[in-house]
Each structure stands twice: as structure tokens, then as C-alpha cells.
Design an enzyme around this catalytic site. Structure first.
Site, PDB file in Angstrom:
ATOM      1  N   ASP A  10     -17.391  -3.272   8.305  1.00  0.00           N
ATOM      2  CA  ASP A  10     -17.003  -1.674   8.304  1.00  0.00           C
ATOM      3  C   ASP A  10     -17.100  -1.349   7.053  1.00  0.00           C
ATOM      4  O   ASP A  10     -16.348  -1.604   5.807  1.00  0.00           O
ATOM      5  CB  ASP A  10     -15.587  -1.733   9.167  1.00  0.00           C
ATOM      6  CG  ASP A  10     -15.204  -0.228   9.097  1.00  0.00           C
ATOM      7  OD1 ASP A  10     -15.747   0.614   8.785  1.00  0.00           O
ATOM      8  OD2 ASP A  10     -13.883  -0.006   9.344  1.00  0.00           O
ATOM      9  N   HIS A  40      -9.190   2.145   8.806  1.00  0.00           N
ATOM     10  CA  HIS A  40     -10.455   1.393   8.058  1.00  0.00           C
ATOM     11  C   HIS A  40      -9.956   0.472   6.812  1.00  0.00           C
ATOM     12  O   HIS A  40      -9.027   1.231   5.981  1.00  0.00           O
ATOM     13  CB  HIS A  40     -11.569   2.277   8.022  1.00  0.00           C
ATOM     14  CG  HIS A  40     -12.114   2.882   9.142  1.00  0.00           C
ATOM     15  ND1 HIS A  40     -12.972   2.392   9.994  1.00  0.00           N
ATOM     16  CD2 HIS A  40     -11.758   3.887   9.747  1.00  0.00           C
ATOM     17  CE1 HIS A  40     -13.092   3.148  11.107  1.00  0.00           C
ATOM     18  NE2 HIS A  40     -12.288   4.473  10.818  1.00  0.00           N
TER      19      HIS A  40
END
Length: 561
Positions: A206, A379
């Protein structure tokens, strides 16, 4: 480090012992995540999400991944693995299932429950689905899958390890390393380390927060801020967040209970998702806290809390309608508090500030990320990514989920930890893992697929260009009737302009030039209707450009009598 190559040809045939990775979305953008893994003639797909349209895509409802390069091979898809329940990872699944309705679906309990309600909305029957949890292992054709718990801004998120005879891939999905998560479910770094010891040949990570230094703050850091908002608010509180942000809703519910307020959901997706989360036990609802929205009217304002959709300023969302004072039962009043408990998705800033200004105009106090810590990202930041690279020690890295700047920053982090082969690809680029080395070998067609109402894929970039011209410059229509015998103008030109402030009197100036150009074209033997329409378009276009400094869409119609 491998960078994208803009002029790539079609990929060669995949080696028998190789693994091919192709992203149909999510590389170079935040949204429409979808990646296909090919091995021994079979396919495994991870995620199938949507991208929400921006201002330069007028009239578009959703943007889908472009899986056209495998449309004729969908019968070889062993399974669709869904890492978590956000729209940018599951939202396009109904459109894929329209093409092959029996693809097995694999995901966690909450993810598949959220998807199930979406499939029912699309009137699709639920296909074979496999509910998995962290630690589970399953095999589909030549792919052996192992699922790993990861922490994200929605419960029940999973990373997936894909073992094949060509090597082992670890796909993080969206994740962060919150060490004090609200649900107690942390990213399983022990499993990451164990997989690293076994050997990870390709690590898909990610990239969203790769430019952000340090570690992403814990969700629990927001709890005192929410409590302070409740303590200071003397009237109604309206909280806007994503309809899938169950953790944030839990914090609001707990604060409401502590301050003796009652809560109602507003917005169809919020009602649906919170119902699913409550029924499955992912949302703990304190006793006598949640009521129907219309029941709140019977309570004094200081005991009311509304949890609404619309944190991104979406025009048709509940919060936008509240800000415009045209919601059918929620009317903003002076002294109300509105809490925007989410981040700003790039491109949505103007829409969000429009809503904030609308709410402020009616006397509401608006608390948002710009003036209080009411949201943390879902994130991993740079420090967390470095940590993962050091414990996984992958042989090859392919950054995913992010704009190109995020992926390049992520690639640099991998390189700093000693990863020698980092491949930065974009949508449609084909990456082959052969003999332990990953490299870009070609490219497949991979554009945007637009959903416009019930139309899927019919809207083109040319259509969007026309819409932008209409929206910015308006249009001018010209109707001329020619005598079929003489070729002379028998009626008209009749000219109308809309959306560009060109008045009717001004339009009279160009009529003689249109007639003269048509007479000249007919005299030269041009009698084709399309050619004559182009003649009219050129004359009117030049006149509008020189006289009014505008470039509207010009719609000429030439008829014969």
C-alpha cells in the site's frame, strides 16, 4: 529501480514456470483497485473496486477497472479475493459478475456481507462465496492462499499471501500498524515475519501514505476530541463520515451514550452498513442509544445526534441536502454542531468547503480536520512501510494503491532498506515474475470504463470532452433549409445560442456569411449534406471565436425542401 515505460508493446507469452501480474486499476490513482495474477493458464483476481468521478468527468456515476484484456478468459478465473469492504475494493464486483456470474468470492465475514447487500441492489444472485479469517489457508487451482490480519479503517481487513510454483507473493491490501486499535485487532507482523523467513518473492504494498513520515496516529487519539465536541455542544450534533467507517461510528456511539444523547442514522448506505455491522457484532450499540431518524424530533436538541453520509461533499448526500436546507426532515439550526470525521479525498476539496460554508451560513459550528484532530488515516506511513520491508525482506517489490508520486516514494523506501529490484508500474502494465526476478514485459489496453446511469462502457473520452465544452462554453445551433432544385437557401439560417451569453441580436450578424458560404459550396458542386454542415460549422466557429472569444459546441443542421 524500474520505472514505467510509456511505449510498451503487448506482452509475450508467459513462461510455463512464471507468474504474471497485471493491475487493471489502482496503480497511479487511489481507487478502482483490481489486480490479476496468472499462472499455468489460470487467473486469480484480488479486489475489484470503483473510482469516484472528478469534476472533469461530468455526468459519470462511477469509474470501473478495465478488464477487457481478460474478458474472453473469465472462465479461467479461479476466484476473486476481496481484501476488505471499502468501495474502492469491492464496488465494481457486481459489474464483473454480470459477465461471469459464478466466480467464487473470497473474503472476510464483514467484507462479504457488505458485498452481499450490494449484489442484492444490483439484483444479482449471490455466487459461491468463501468466508475466511486470518490464519486460514485455501487453494484455488495453482494458487495456494493464506490470509493475514491487517489493521485498516474498516474492520476485518486481510492481507493475502499467494503461493505458486513460480514463487510467493504477499499483497498487503490497505493497511496500517495501529498498535492500539479500537477493536484490538492489530496487523499480524509475526505472520509477515514468518512469511519473510519462508521467502517472499514479490511484495505488493500500500503506497497511499508513503510520502508521510513517521507512523500513522492511532484511532484512539481521536476519542478525546470527539468527547470534547460532545461536552461543548449545547444543541444537536451531526456527524458525517464514510458509511463504511465502523470504527468512527463506534466512537460516536460511545460518546453519545456517555453524554446521554440518542443517535439516528441518516443516508441509505449508512443505515444499511451499520445494520450489517451491528448484526454481525462489529458495531457495539449501547442500550437505548439508537433510534429511528424521525423519532429524534421528539427529543430536545441537546439530546440529538445524527450520523450521516456526505463527508466528501457529494451533491446528493444527506449532508449536502442538509447544508442546502432541502433535506426532507433534518433542518440545520443556529448553534448546531457538525463534525466532519473524515479526510479530504484529493479532488473533493471544493465540494467539501462548499458544504462547510453552507452549514456555517445557517449558524452551525463545523468541526473538521482543518481545525481539530477528528480523523486519522487508514494507511501506513513511511515508518511503518520501512518496518515491513525490514521484516519481510522481499526479493522484489511492486508498490500498489496510490498516485504515481506515492508509488515512487514507496519504491524509494524499499530501495533504502536494501531491496534491489523495485518495479514501478501503472495500470495495464504487465509484470512477470520468472526465476525470482520481476520485470515489466509489456502492456495491455487499460483505459477508464465509465458508468453513466444504466450505461456501462458506452461513454467515451470524446463524450466527456463534449460535455465539458457544453458545460463551459454552451452551444450554438444552426438550422438551414436548401431548395432541392436550385441549391439556394430557402429558409433560415435559424440560429440559437444557449449557455454562453451570446444574444439573439448578435447572432444576426453571421447569417449573411453562412448564406454566402453555402452558395459558394453548392456552386462548386458540394451537395453532400454532411459537407455542407461542416461548412456552416466552420463559418459560425470562426465568427464566435473572433467576435466573442468563445468556443462553444456548434450543431449545424442542413435540410432539403
Amino acid at each position: 529501480m524500474s520505472h514505467p515505460h510509456p511505449e510498451l508493446s503487448a506482452p509475450p507469452a508467459l513462461a510455463d514456470h512464471g507468474l504474471r501480474v497485471t493491475a487493471f486499476g489502482g496503480l497511479g490513482e487511489i481507487g478502482r483497485n483490481m489486480t490479476a495474477f496468472e499462472h499455468q493458464g489460470r487467473l486469480l483476481i484480488v479486489d475489484c473496486g470503483v473510482l469516484f468521478p472528478e469534476d472533469h468527468q461530468p455526468g459519470v456515476d462511477l469509474v470501473l477497472p478495465d478488464w477487457s484484456s481478460i474478458s474472453d478468459r473469465l472462465d479461467t478465473v479461479e476466484a476473486l479475493v476481496l481484501t476488505h469492504g471499502h468501495e474502492d475494493h469491492i464496488g465494481a464486483t457486481p459489474y464483473l459478475l454480470r459477465e461471469r456470474g459464478d466466480i467464487p468470492l473470497v473474503g472476510s465475514e464483514l467484507t462479504l456481507a457488505l458485498l452481499g447487500s450490494k449484489l442484492r441492489e444490483h439484483r444479482l444472485r449471490e455466487t459461491v462465496h468463501h468466508v475466511v479469517k486470518e490464519g486460514d489457508r485455501m487453494s484455488f487451482g495453482p494458487f495456494e492462499l493464506e490470509f493475514v490480519a491487517v489493521n485498516h479503517s474498516i474492520p476485518d481487513a486481510l492481507a493475502v499471501a499467494i503461493r505458486t510454483s513460480a514463487g510467493t507473493v504477499l499483497h498487503t491490501g490497505d493497511f496500517k500498524m495501529d498498535q492500539l486499535p479500537l477493536d484490538g485487532r492489530i496487523t499480524d507482523l509475526r505472520a509477515f515475519a514468518r512469511l519473510g523467513e519462508e521467502g517472499v518473492d514479490l511484495f505488493l504494498t500500500d503506497s497511499t501514505n508513503a510520502e508521510t513520515p513517521g507512523f500513522t496516529p492511532t484511532e484512539k487519539a481521536i476519542t478525546p476530541v470527539i468527547d470534547q465536541v460532545f461536552r461543548e455542544s449545547k444543541q444537536r450534533i451531526i456527524v458525517a463520515c464514510f458509511a463504511s467507517h465502523i470504527h468512527r461510528v463506534q466512537q460516536v456511539l460511545d460518546a453519545a451514550y456517555a453524554h446521554e444523547r440518542q443517535v439516528a442514522w441518516v443516508g441509505r448506505s449508512m443505515v444499511r452498513n451499520m445494520g450489517i455491522a451491528r448484526d454481525l457484532g462489529y458495531l457495539r450499540v449501547p442500550p437505548n442509544t439508537v433510534v429511528e431518524a424521525k423519532q429524534l424530533a421528539d427529543l430536545p436538541a441537546e439530546r440529538q445526534v445524527l450520523i450521516s453520509t456526505g463527508s466528501q461533499g457529494e451533491p446528493m448526500s444527506a449532508l449536502s441536502r442538509i447544508a442546502q436546507r432541502n433535506h426532507h426532515f433534518v433542518h440545520i439550526e443556529e448553534g448546531d454542531t457538525v463534525l466532519l470525521a473524515s479526510s479530504l479525498i484529493p479532488g473533493n476539496e471544493n465540494a467539501v468547503y462548499r458544504v462547510i460554508n453552507g452549514l456555517s451560513r445557517w449558524g452551525a459550528r463545523v468541526v473538521h480536520k482543518g481545525n481539530a484532530m477528528v480523523h486519522v488515516s487508514g494507511h501506513a506511513s513511511a515508518g511503518e512501510l520501512l518496518y515491513c520491508y525490514n521484516i519481510v525482506k522481499p526479493r522484489n517489490v511492486l508498490p500498489v494503491h496510490g498516485e504515481i508520486r506515492h508509488m515512487l516514494a514507496n519504491a524509494e523506501l524499499a530501495r533504502m532498506t536494501g531491496v534491489e529490484n523495485v518495479v514501478v508500474a501503472q495500470d495495464g502494465m504487465v509484470v512477470d515474475l520468472v526465476d525470482g526476478v520481476a520485470e515489466i514485459v509489456g502492456k495491455v489496453d487499460c483505459g477508464y470504463v465509465y458508468v453513466d446511469g444504466s450505461s456501462v462502457g458506452d461513454v467515451t473520452e470524446s463524450d466527456l470532452k463534449d460535455r465539458r465544452i457544453l458545460g463551459e462554453e454552451g452551444f450554438v445551433s444552426v438550422i438551414v433549409v436548401l431548395d432541392s432544385v436550385t441549391g439556394k437557401v430557402a429558409s433560415g439560417p435559424e440560429i440559437h445560442a444557449r449557455g454562453n451569453a451570446i444574444d439573439a441580436a448578435s447572432l444576426q450578424e453571421v447569417k449573411p456569411a453562412i448564406i454566402e458560404a453555402l452558395d459558394r459550396a453548392v456552386a462548386e458542386g458540394n451537395t453532400d449534406t454532411y459537407a455542407l454542415q461542416q461548412t456552416v460549422r466552420r463559418v459560425v466557429g470562426r465568427w464566435v471565436s473572433s467576435t466573442h472569444r468563445r468556443r462553444p459546441m456548434i450543431i449545424p443542421v442542413v435540410l432539403e425542401s
